[in-house]
Motif scaffolding. Structure first.
Motif, short mmCIF file in Angstrom:
data_model
loop_
_atom_site.label_atom_id
_atom_site.label_comp_id
_atom_site.label_asym_id
_atom_site.label_seq_id
_atom_site.Cartn_x
_atom_site.Cartn_y
_atom_site.Cartn_z
N THR A 267 -85.35 4.24 26.22
CA THR A 267 -84.14 4.68 26.90
C THR A 267 -84.32 6.03 27.59
OG1 THR A 267 -81.78 5.09 26.60
CG2 THR A 267 -83.21 5.85 24.84
N ASP A 268 -83.58 6.20 28.67
CA ASP A 268 -83.57 7.54 29.26
C ASP A 268 -82.24 8.25 28.96
OD1 ASP A 268 -81.94 6.07 30.83
OD2 ASP A 268 -83.03 6.39 32.72
N ARG A 269 -81.51 7.75 27.95
CA ARG A 269 -80.31 8.47 27.50
C ARG A 269 -80.71 9.88 27.07
NH1 ARG A 269 -75.75 5.65 25.38
NH2 ARG A 269 -75.81 3.49 26.04
N PRO A 270 -79.79 10.84 27.22
CA PRO A 270 -80.11 12.18 26.75
C PRO A 270 -80.30 12.19 25.24
CG PRO A 270 -77.86 12.07 27.63
CD PRO A 270 -78.45 10.71 27.78
N ARG A 271 -81.08 13.11 24.77
CA ARG A 271 -81.23 13.25 23.31
C ARG A 271 -81.55 14.70 23.00
NH1 ARG A 271 -86.07 9.39 21.82
NH2 ARG A 271 -86.06 8.67 23.95
N PHE A 272 -81.32 15.09 21.77
CA PHE A 272 -81.78 16.40 21.31
C PHE A 272 -83.22 16.19 20.85
CE2 PHE A 272 -77.43 18.44 20.04
CZ PHE A 272 -77.12 18.54 21.38
N ALA A 273 -84.12 16.91 21.47
CA ALA A 273 -85.54 16.63 21.26
C ALA A 273 -86.22 17.70 20.41
CB ALA A 273 -86.24 16.51 22.61
N GLY A 274 -87.31 17.30 19.78
CA GLY A 274 -88.18 18.21 19.05
C GLY A 274 -89.59 17.67 19.13
N TRP A 275 -90.56 18.49 18.76
CA TRP A 275 -91.95 18.11 19.02
C TRP A 275 -92.40 16.87 18.28
CZ3 TRP A 275 -96.78 20.32 16.41
CH2 TRP A 275 -96.54 20.60 15.06
N TRP A 276 -91.77 16.56 17.13
CA TRP A 276 -92.23 15.39 16.38
C TRP A 276 -91.76 14.08 17.04
CZ3 TRP A 276 -95.87 17.51 13.75
CH2 TRP A 276 -96.63 16.72 12.88
N GLY A 277 -90.83 14.19 17.97
CA GLY A 277 -90.41 13.01 18.71
C GLY A 277 -91.25 12.80 19.97
N HIS A 278 -92.09 13.77 20.26
CA HIS A 278 -92.92 13.69 21.47
C HIS A 278 -94.02 12.66 21.29
CE1 HIS A 278 -94.69 15.49 25.16
NE2 HIS A 278 -95.84 15.10 24.61
N ASP A 279 -94.40 12.04 22.39
CA ASP A 279 -95.49 11.05 22.41
C ASP A 279 -96.66 11.53 21.54
OD1 ASP A 279 -97.25 8.98 23.29
OD2 ASP A 279 -98.15 10.49 24.61
N GLY A 281 -99.70 10.65 21.25
CA GLY A 281 -101.02 10.82 21.86
C GLY A 281 -101.21 12.20 22.47
N THR A 282 -100.13 12.79 22.93
CA THR A 282 -100.27 14.08 23.64
C THR A 282 -99.52 15.21 22.95
OG1 THR A 282 -98.37 13.46 25.02
CG2 THR A 282 -100.56 12.95 25.90
N ARG A 283 -99.00 14.96 21.76
CA ARG A 283 -98.19 15.99 21.06
C ARG A 283 -98.95 17.31 20.93
NH1 ARG A 283 -96.95 14.04 15.47
NH2 ARG A 283 -95.36 12.71 16.41
N PHE A 284 -100.23 17.21 20.63
CA PHE A 284 -100.97 18.45 20.35
C PHE A 284 -101.62 19.06 21.59
CE2 PHE A 284 -99.99 17.06 16.18
CZ PHE A 284 -99.76 18.26 15.51
N GLN A 285 -101.28 18.54 22.75
CA GLN A 285 -101.67 19.24 23.98
C GLN A 285 -100.74 20.42 24.21
OE1 GLN A 285 -101.95 16.42 27.21
NE2 GLN A 285 -103.57 15.25 26.18
N MET A 286 -99.67 20.47 23.44
CA MET A 286 -98.74 21.60 23.41
C MET A 286 -98.16 21.94 24.78
SD MET A 286 -99.03 21.84 20.28
CE MET A 286 -98.58 23.20 19.23
N ARG A 287 -97.85 20.89 25.55
CA ARG A 287 -97.27 21.12 26.87
C ARG A 287 -95.75 21.18 26.75
NH1 ARG A 287 -100.50 20.28 31.08
NH2 ARG A 287 -98.79 19.48 32.36
N PRO A 288 -95.11 21.87 27.68
CA PRO A 288 -93.66 22.07 27.53
C PRO A 288 -92.81 20.83 27.82
CG PRO A 288 -94.45 23.13 29.54
CD PRO A 288 -95.65 22.62 28.82
N GLU A 289 -93.29 19.90 28.67
CA GLU A 289 -92.41 18.77 28.99
C GLU A 289 -92.36 17.79 27.82
OE1 GLU A 289 -95.08 19.53 30.73
OE2 GLU A 289 -96.35 17.78 31.08
N PHE A 290 -91.17 17.17 27.66
CA PHE A 290 -90.96 16.25 26.53
C PHE A 290 -91.11 14.81 26.99
CE2 PHE A 290 -87.98 13.61 23.98
CZ PHE A 290 -88.58 13.78 22.73
N ILE A 291 -92.05 14.12 26.38
CA ILE A 291 -92.22 12.68 26.65
C ILE A 291 -91.99 11.97 25.33
CG2 ILE A 291 -93.82 10.87 27.41
CD1 ILE A 291 -95.33 13.21 28.89
N PRO A 292 -90.85 11.26 25.19
CA PRO A 292 -90.53 10.71 23.87
C PRO A 292 -91.48 9.59 23.45
CG PRO A 292 -88.88 10.05 25.49
CD PRO A 292 -89.81 10.99 26.19
N THR A 293 -91.80 9.58 22.16
CA THR A 293 -92.47 8.41 21.56
C THR A 293 -91.50 7.25 21.68
OG1 THR A 293 -93.53 9.83 19.95
CG2 THR A 293 -93.45 7.50 19.42
N PRO A 294 -91.96 6.06 22.07
CA PRO A 294 -91.02 4.92 22.13
C PRO A 294 -90.47 4.61 20.74
CG PRO A 294 -93.10 4.41 23.24
CD PRO A 294 -93.30 5.71 22.53
#
Ligand SMILES: Cc1ncc(COP(=O)(O)O)c(C=O)c1O
Length: 429
Positions: A267-279, A281-294
Motif C-alpha cells: 500500500t501507499d497509504r500514509p504510515r508512521f515509519a521507523g527503521w525496522w519497517g524499512h526494506d 535488504g537495504t535497511r543497513f545502508q542507512m539512507r534517509p528515504e523510507f522504503i517499506p518492507t512489504p
C-alpha cells in the motif's frame, strides 16, 4: 447423565482422564493456594506461565552475556530476524498468511499505528463505528484519532448500543448501525470477543457489511486470539490487533500482534515509519528515504524487545502442538460443563450474561451475581468474588457487577470447574 452425576468428583475426573489434551496442563506453572494448585480462570486477563518460557528467556540472557552485540547475528536464534521466529506459528494461530502478521509493540500502540494508515477521514466520511461499552483503551484510542483529525467524537464516533437484554448485540443491530451510517463511515472497529460479556462475533460478516458500506474494517482480537479459531485472511479484515498476555500465555505486557491483509502489502497509504519497517535488504545502508518492507513487517518501528518476544516462542509452540481446533473442541466442552452446572446448581445466585449459543462465545462466561448471604447486586458480587479468592478460585471482577470465569483449555480441567461451582455453593450457604 443426571445433574447430580455432573456434580460428582467421579464425573469430573472421568472427563479429565478422557481429555486428549490433558497433558498440556503439566506444561504450565499453576500458582498454589494453601499448597494446592489454584483453580485459575483468569486467562482472559493474564494467562499462566508455560514451563518452556524460562529456557527461552535464559537463552537470550546467556547469549547476551556470552556474545553481546554478536548475538544479533549468531545462530541459534539471532536477534536480527528474531521476530520472524514466531511468524509462522502466529499466522497459524490467527488464520493468516505469514506475511500478514507481525509481533510488535503493544495492542493500543498497534491500534494507533493501524489507524494512522487505515483511518483516513474526509468531510463526507469522517466517522468510526464501534461497540458501546468497549474496553476503555479502545475508546480512548478511537476518540483521540477522531479529535486528531479535527472531527467531533460526539457525531463522528458512533457507538452501537447493545440490543439484547444481557447487554449483548444481535447481528441485526450491527447491520442496522452500519447501513444507517453507511455514507458517513470511514472505519469500523469491532472486537472478536467482547471483554465484558464474552460475546463472540462473526468477523467475516462484519467485514462484509463494513466493506459494503464503503468503510475500512479492523478488529481488536484481545479476547479472541488463542481462544477461538480465527480465519483472519478469509474474513477480509483490513487490519487486526491483539495482545499475547491473555489466552496466548506470553507473559505480562508481552509483545503484541498485528495483522494487515495481503491486499495492503504494498500500500501507499500514509504510515508512521521507523527503521525496522524499512526494506530489509537495504535497511543497513542507512539512507534517509523510507522504503517499506512489504506486508505487516512494514509497520514495525523499532528493533524488537528480544526479552519480550522470547516467551512468545514457548507459548506459540504449545498452540502448534495442541492445535487450535482441538483446543476449541475442549473449550466448548469445558465451558458447556460450567454453564450446565451453574444453571443446575446456582440458578438463583448467578445469571449468565454471555450468550448461550457456543458459536456466540469463547471460553469465558460472564456472571452477574443475583444475590446471596442476604446481599444483592454489586455487594453480593464483590462478596462472592472475594470469597472465591479465599478458596483458591481465581476469576476476575469487572465493574460494575460482573465476575468473569474463563476455563482455558490448555490448562483448566473439569475438576477446576467443579471446584468453582462448589465454592459458589458454599458461599450461598
Ligand atoms: C479489548 C482490549 N483492548 C485493549 C486492551 C489494552 O491492551 P494494552 O494495554 O496491551 O494496550 C485490552 C487489555 O486488556 C483489552 O482487553
Amino acid at each position: 447423565m443426571k445433574h447430580s452425576d455432573l456434580h460428582s468428583d467421579a464425573y469430573a475426573s472421568e472427563r479429565d482422564a478422557a481429555d486428549p489434551l490433558r497433558h498440556f496442563r503439566d506444561e504450565f506453572l499453576i500458582p498454589l493456594h494453601e499448597g494446592k494448585p489454584q483453580a485459575y480462570f483468569c486467562g482472559n486477563s493474564l494467562g499462566l506461565q508455560p514451563r518452556g518460557v524460562r529456557a527461552h528467556v535464559e537463552e537470550v540472557l546467556d547469549k547476551w552475556a556470552s556474545e553481546a552485540v554478536e548475538g544479533h547475528f549468531r545462530e541459534p536464534a539471532p536477534w536480527m530476524p528474531y521476530h520472524a521466529l514466531v511468524r509462522e506459528a502466529l499466522a497459524d494461530l490467527v488464520g493468516a498468511q505469514p506475511g500478514e502478521v507481525v509481533a510488535m509493540n503493544s495492542l493500543t500502540a498497534n491500534l494507533h499505528l493501524m489507524m494512522v494508515s487505515f483511518y483516513r477521514p474526509t468531510r463526507e466520511r469522517p466517522a468510526i463505528l464501534m461497540e458501546a461499552g468497549a474496553f476503555p483503551s479502545d475508546h480512548h484510542a478511537l476518540e483521540s484519532q477522531v479529535l486528531f483529525h479535527g472531527f467531533d467524537p460526539a457525531t463522528d464516533l458512533i457507538e452501537v448500543q447493545p440490543d439484547e437484554e444481557d447487554g449483548t448485540f444481535s447481528m441485526q443491530a450491527i447491520e442496522r448501525a452500519i447501513t444507517e451510517n453507511a455514507s458517513r463511515l470511514a472505519l469500523v472497529v469491532w472486537p472478536g470477543v467482547q471483554y465484558r460479556t464474552g460475546q463472540a462475533f462473526d468477523l467475516a460478516e462484519i467485514a462484509r457489511l463494513a466493506h459494503a458500506a464503503g468503510a475500512v474494517v479492523g478488529f481488536d482480537l484481545a479476547h479472541a486470539v488463542g481462544n477461538l479459531p480465527l480465519r483472519l485472511h478469509d474474513s477480509g479484515a483490513d487490519f487486526a490487533v491483539w495482545c499475547h498476555y491473555k489466552y496466548v500465555n506470553a507473559g505480562p505486557g508481552a509483545v503484541a500482534g498485528c495483522f494487515v491483509h495481503e491486499r495492503h502489502a504494498h500500500t501507499d497509504r500514509p504510515r508512521f515509519a521507523g527503521w525496522w519497517g524499512h526494506d530489509q535488504g537495504t535497511r543497513f545502508q542507512m539512507r534517509p528515504e523510507f522504503i517499506p518492507t512489504p506486508g505487516a513487517d512494514g509497520w514495525q518501528l523499532s528493533n524488537p524487545p528480544i526479552l519480550g518476544l522470547a516467551p512468545l516462542r514457548a507459548s506459540l509452540e504449545l498452540f502448534g502442538r495442541a492445535g487450535m481446533d482441538a483446543l476449541r473442541a475442549k473449550s466448548e466442552t469445558l465451558t458447556g460443563y460450567l454453564e450446565q452446572l451453574i444453571r443446575a446448581r446456582l440458578p438463583s445466585t448467578l445469571q449468565i450474561v454471555t450468550p448461550r449459543d457456543p458459536r456466540r462465545r469463547g471460553c469465558q462466561l460472564s456472571l452477574r451475581v443475583l444475590g446471596g448471604r442476604g446481599l444483592t447486586g454489586r455487594r453480593a458480587g464483590r462478596d462472592l468474588f472475594d470469597y472465591l479468592a479465599t478458596q483458591g478460585v481465581i476469576g476476575d471482577w469487572r465493574e460494575p457487577d460482573v465476575i468473569r470465569i474463563s476455563p482455558a483449555p490448555l490448562y483448566n480441567h473439569h475438576a477446576d470447574v467443579l471446584r468453582f461451582v462448589r465454592a459458589a455453593e458454599a458461599w450461598c450457604g
